[in-house]
Design an enzyme around this catalytic site. Sequence first.
Site: not given
Ligand SMILES: Nc1ncnc2c1ncn2[C@@H]1O[C@H](COP(=O)(O)OP(=O)(O)OP(=O)(O)O)[C@@H](O)[C@H]1O
Length: 449
Positions: A269, A271, A274, A287, A304
Amino acid sequence: MPTLGFLKKKRTKDSTGSRDLDSPTSPIKDSHSPITPTTSKTSSNFTFNQTKGTDSHAAASQSTAASTAPSKTPDSMNPSGSFPQQAYATPQSSPEPYQQTSHNVPSIQNMIHHATENKSANGGVQQPAQPAAVRTTKGKYTLTDFTIQRTLGTGSFGRVHLVQSKHNQRFYAIKVLKKAQVVKMKQVEHTNDERRMLQQVKHPFLITLWGTFQDSKNLYMVMDFVEGGELFSLLRKSQRFPNPVAKFYAAEVTLALDYLHAQNIIYRDLKPENLLLDRHGHLKITDFGFAKEVPDITWTLCGTPDYLAPEVVASKGYNKSVDWWSLGILIFEMLCGFTPFWDGGSPMKIYENILKGRVKYPPYIHHDAQDLLQKLITSDLTKRLGNLHGGSKDVMNHPWFAEVTWERLQKKDIDAPYVPPVRAGVGDASQFDKYPEETEAYGQTGDDT
Ligand SMILES: Nc1ncnc2c1ncn2[C@@H]1O[C@H](COP(=O)(O)OP(=O)(O)OP(=O)(O)O)[C@@H](O)[C@H]1O
């Protein structure tokens, strides 16, 4: 031709975050190579060599798909079978020198109930695969260990919150995954994989998972708070990166992929959304929702749209080399401001373009970069760099990376091109977009339906 709509869209699986990037101004100022080691690590100025074609900032941008290809993974696992009701590792030590601070607790904190009733019979203590020196395993997490603060980002199954530990006052990010949503979207196996993969890995450019726990409605993953925001936001503000800036970020991602692939983990994933920037401007990949341990080939359609390799789109078996394809798409996007197969925002059209495989390289792309991209964004797996005999070393030895001193980069001994304007260690979330807060209380007890 690209349109400006692209600047306003984030390619999450559900785009609920507000973005305000209509008037991008590049925060990246200077112009020397980040790749040549500097004597001082403390300098915050990034400089890069002016190379042919890297000085123009055409506003090349376009709209993109916000949806994700459906997963074929069977819904075969019970989430409570793999996520401990109580998990490991109270964050007592962290590589980051967080400071104790007082904070206003937002009203969301009032929604939290005690979740301690959900302790599993065996205590659910998990030993991370990596050395205990890295992840302290004294104590267990519960929701009541943290003060929940604002949302940092949202995703398909929940959201990520900034939190503060009540024990050491340090800041962390907690990813909250709604079980019902995870099950509905047939992502149970992926979610368990995410936790397992993150427990296994330890690398300077990968997010650290400190522990997990759950209540009847949600799964919780406690990670380091990465303060500098998403590379996505920086890229949209900058429109596109100069050649050496793109090279810096690409090189850090390459080291992370090299590490993951050595452990037979495909990330799947890649991009800019992430890729987070730490306070010094180095990358942290977050992620791991699609990361999977795959010694040879796998078939799951996930990722994606813009970043999918043709063999994934064509539902063929595929291997680690899909990450090298995605690295090519990432480098292209960093250099151009748009992805090579984007077309009108429809995933189907993007898939068609990926299968056709025709890439138009803008004239401002450095010829070494174009050569690397052509070798990464190739559907011929017998020619794709990273998938050949030399593996990831072929990518690292490509002329575009010639000036990279990989050992120093790995040690973060090279100044980053851009240092995010954050106040370190005080829970400064100013680099993250604002999102509407969760309305459903966390920590509910009751049946785990
Ligand atoms: N450790 C972290 N510290 C700060 N911000 C974070 C962290 N982890 C994630 N984020 C923020 O939260 C967002 C969403 O996190 P993540 O991509 O893990 O969730 P997701 O539910 O898997 O999203 P997606 O559906 O896009 O895959 C990230 O794009 C980032 O902006």
